[in-house]
Design an enzyme around this catalytic site. Structure first.
Site, PDB file in Angstrom:
ATOM      1  N   ASP A   1       0.752  -1.030  -0.098  1.00  0.00           N
ATOM      2  CA  ASP A   1      -0.038  -0.184  -0.197  1.00  0.00           C
ATOM      3  C   ASP A   1       1.105   1.286   0.208  1.00  0.00           C
ATOM      4  O   ASP A   1       2.085   1.146  -0.122  1.00  0.00           O
ATOM      5  CB  ASP A   1      -0.829   0.005   1.341  1.00  0.00           C
ATOM      6  CG  ASP A   1      -0.221   0.096   2.688  1.00  0.00           C
ATOM      7  OD1 ASP A   1       0.898   0.450   2.753  1.00  0.00           O
ATOM      8  OD2 ASP A   1      -0.734   0.180   3.585  1.00  0.00           O
TER       9      ASP A   1
ATOM     10  N   ASP B   1      -3.114   4.547   2.614  1.00  0.00           N
ATOM     11  CA  ASP B   1      -3.629   4.970   3.980  1.00  0.00           C
ATOM     12  C   ASP B   1      -3.082   6.497   4.197  1.00  0.00           C
ATOM     13  O   ASP B   1      -1.956   6.874   3.978  1.00  0.00           O
ATOM     14  CB  ASP B   1      -2.885   4.320   5.042  1.00  0.00           C
ATOM     15  CG  ASP B   1      -3.360   2.727   5.325  1.00  0.00           C
ATOM     16  OD1 ASP B   1      -4.464   2.725   4.666  1.00  0.00           O
ATOM     17  OD2 ASP B   1      -2.822   2.103   5.670  1.00  0.00           O
TER      18      ASP B   1
ATOM     19  N   ASP C   1       1.393   4.707   2.247  1.00  0.00           N
ATOM     20  CA  ASP C   1       1.181   5.590   3.367  1.00  0.00           C
ATOM     21  C   ASP C   1       1.862   6.998   3.289  1.00  0.00           C
ATOM     22  O   ASP C   1       2.735   7.293   2.884  1.00  0.00           O
ATOM     23  CB  ASP C   1       1.689   4.632   4.616  1.00  0.00           C
ATOM     24  CG  ASP C   1       1.622   3.119   4.437  1.00  0.00           C
ATOM     25  OD1 ASP C   1       0.379   2.854   4.981  1.00  0.00           O
ATOM     26  OD2 ASP C   1       2.407   2.650   4.353  1.00  0.00           O
TER      27      ASP C   1
HETATM   28  N1  DCT Z   1       2.119   1.165  11.755  1.00  0.00           N
HETATM   29  C1  DCT Z   1       1.644   1.415  12.930  1.00  0.00           C
HETATM   30  N2  DCT Z   1       0.620   1.114  13.549  1.00  0.00           N
HETATM   31  C2  DCT Z   1      -0.248   0.179  12.932  1.00  0.00           C
HETATM   32  C3  DCT Z   1      -0.092  -0.320  11.677  1.00  0.00           C
HETATM   33  C4  DCT Z   1       0.958   0.169  11.153  1.00  0.00           C
HETATM   34  O1  DCT Z   1       2.519   2.019  13.472  1.00  0.00           O
HETATM   35  N3  DCT Z   1      -1.319  -0.290  13.557  1.00  0.00           N
HETATM   36  C5  DCT Z   1       3.354   1.648  11.285  1.00  0.00           C
HETATM   37  C6  DCT Z   1       4.329   0.610  11.113  1.00  0.00           C
HETATM   38  C7  DCT Z   1       4.644   0.638   9.658  1.00  0.00           C
HETATM   39  C8  DCT Z   1       3.774   1.650   8.915  1.00  0.00           C
HETATM   40  O2  DCT Z   1       2.828   2.081  10.002  1.00  0.00           O
HETATM   41  C9  DCT Z   1       3.118   1.332   7.722  1.00  0.00           C
HETATM   42  O3  DCT Z   1       2.398   0.106   7.883  1.00  0.00           O
HETATM   43  P1  DCT Z   1       2.315  -1.109   6.672  1.00  0.00           P
HETATM   44  O4  DCT Z   1       1.615   0.052   5.533  1.00  0.00           O
HETATM   45  O5  DCT Z   1       1.342  -1.904   7.108  1.00  0.00           O
HETATM   46  O6  DCT Z   1       3.459  -1.540   6.411  1.00  0.00           O
HETATM   47  P2  DCT Z   1       4.906  -0.987   5.497  1.00  0.00           P
HETATM   48  O7  DCT Z   1       5.950  -0.802   6.364  1.00  0.00           O
HETATM   49  O8  DCT Z   1       4.396   0.155   4.678  1.00  0.00           O
HETATM   50  O9  DCT Z   1       5.001  -2.046   4.264  1.00  0.00           O
HETATM   51  P3  DCT Z   1       3.782  -2.527   3.138  1.00  0.00           P
HETATM   52  O10 DCT Z   1       4.789  -2.583   2.018  1.00  0.00           O
HETATM   53  O11 DCT Z   1       3.442  -3.927   3.551  1.00  0.00           O
HETATM   54  O12 DCT Z   1       2.717  -1.355   3.148  1.00  0.00           O
HETATM   55 MG    MG Z   2       2.627   0.486   3.632  1.00  0.00          MG
END
Ligand code: DCT
Ligand code: MG
Length: 399
Positions: free
Chosen positions: A235, A325, A237
């Site tokens: 995703d 997100d 962010d």
């Molecule tokens: N995070 C957090 N609390 C959460 C979920 C996520 O603090 N409940 C933080 C940790 C990583 C970051 O936000 C982004 O989360 P993801 O998008 O799930 O992970 P990513 O590291 O961006 O990896 P991906 O490529 O899978 O999106």
């Molecule tokens: Mg991510």
């Protein structure tokens, strides 16, 4: 030459060693020719065995075990395997034998035994058993749908459901809006997001942000802030805020409204802020922070992406759905939110643990609390400095 000796062509090697001229008959030439072929072939086989990665990388194998314990709801074991996997991922070299891991933290006996088996044979009995387990496979499949967590997946499994068609045909199953969108856009959102696509989304969100307020601050966070190479994410962010105190929530709803008007919002779940400084510090770490945020599925047109959409050859639609997100903290919480949302999850977990165990401080996505007072920070560097740590760049936080 030693190989020729072993193969019984001693006359050839002895004569050569003694410097005698060798009378070579055609029969011998054929033998030598065949031998040469065998040698070259052996070198290729041996070479590829050395350079070819094992069938299973130890870090991926440990991740499989972590996930299976997550499904079994045994958090201690899940975390132990996840830690071990993260340690291996953080190494700048590939582990070739168990001795390479001497002195490394977080590698328990179980993890080491799995690694040893893989390093010796390229396989792990336990990991392969897990991967072929029907329950593991089904829970993995169900949790790959946006909006389906381990608990729902387990419930569906217990109800005898094994495939998406089982779920979609089951009369007693009520899918919430998030799960309906998860199934609807399953193909797109389970496909990796490229850096070019993440950049295009950044431009799209930036346009929306500027249209709402020109003084907003927008930052890419999550995996795409950590990646330097060609990595893909699941995703994209973003953190978005404004310097006007208390206006950040309006900014987020403004962006959502604009994306909606442009027909780009395929799904939106908006969570209003429950952030309240008075309730901090929190001694219990919560999975989600309290800032206003939204979980979106955005329609991304191929024309906006440099080099086109990733993996969409022949699909002919010209667009894809992407999970996005957005989180919107107040400006004075920006550095903490940025640090928390940059991840990786394991890095965040270890940083919080370090703060607690080594510094007697409490760190989360909202704040850093030192026994009696909150420590202010406007940048991530300030937070590292408060913790007495050397600053490390996002791309060094991948483990
Ligand atoms: N995070 C957090 N609390 C959460 C979920 C996520 O603090 N409940 C933080 C940790 C990583 C970051 O936000 C982004 O989360 P993801 O998008 O799930 O992970 P990513 O590291 O961006 O990896 P991906 O490529 O899978 O999106
Ligand atoms: Mg991510």
């Amino acid at each position: 030459l030693p190989a020729m000796h072993v193969l019984g062509i001693s006359w050839f090697t002895d004569s050569m060693k003694e410097g005698k001229p060798v009378a070579v008959e055609t029969r011998h030439l054929i033998e030598v020719d065949h031998l040469f072929f065998c040698l070259v072939h052996s070198c290729i086989v041996l070479g590829s065995a050395i350079t070819r990665p094992p069938l299973l990388f130890p870090q991926d194998a440990l991740e499989v075990l972590a996930e299976s314990y997550e499904f079994k709801e045994i958090p201690g074991r899940c975390l132990a395997f996840r830690r071990a996997s993260s340690v291996l991922k953080s190494l700048p070299w590939a582990v070739r034998c168990l001795r390479d891991t001497e002195g490394l933290p977080c590698l328990g006996e179980h993890s080491k035994a799995v690694m040893e088996e893989i390093l010796q044979s390229g396989h792990s009995f336990e990991v392969e058993k897990t991967l072929s387990d029907e329950k593991y496979q089904t829970l993995k499949l169900f949790t790959s749908v946006f909006g389906v967590g381990p608990k729902t997946a387990e419930k569906w499994y217990r109800g005898g459901l094994r495939s998406f068609s089982d779920v979609l045909a089951a009369p007693g199953i009520h899918l919430n809006r998030m799960q309906q969108s998860g199934f609807l856009h399953y193909g797109d959102i389970s496909r990796a997001v490229s850096k070019a696509e993440a950049r295009a989304l950044g431009n799209l969100i930036d346009e929306a942000v500027r249209a709402v307020t020109p003084d907003a601050v927008l930052a890419l966070t999550g995996g795409f802030r950590r990646y330097r190479g060609k990595e893909f994410g699941h995703d994209v962010d973003f953190i978005v805020t404004t310097r006007e105190p208390g206006k950040e929530e309006k900014l987020l709803t403004g962006i959502i409204e604009r994306l909606k008007q442009q027909g780009l919002l395929l799904y939106c779940e908006y969570n209003a802020s429950t952030f309240d400084m008075v309730k901090l510090p929190s001694h219990q770490f919560e999975a989600m922070d309290h800032f206003a945020k939204c979980f979106l599925i955005v329609r991304l047109e191929g024309g906006r992406v440099e080099g086109g959409l990733h993996g969409a050859e022949g699909d002919g639609r010209g667009w894809r759905a992407v999970r996005v997100d957005l989180v919107s903290p107040p400006m004075d919480r920006y550095a903490f939110a940025l640090l928390g949302w940059t991840g990786s999850r394991q890095f965040e977990r270890d940083l919080r643990r370090f703060a607690r165990a080594e510094r007697r401080m409490l760190l989360d996505n909202h704040t850093l609390y030192d026994k009696t007072k909150f420590l202010a920070a406007t940048t991530e560097k300030d937070i590292f400095a408060h913790l007495g740590l050397e600053y490390i760049e996002p791309w060094q936080r991948n483990a």
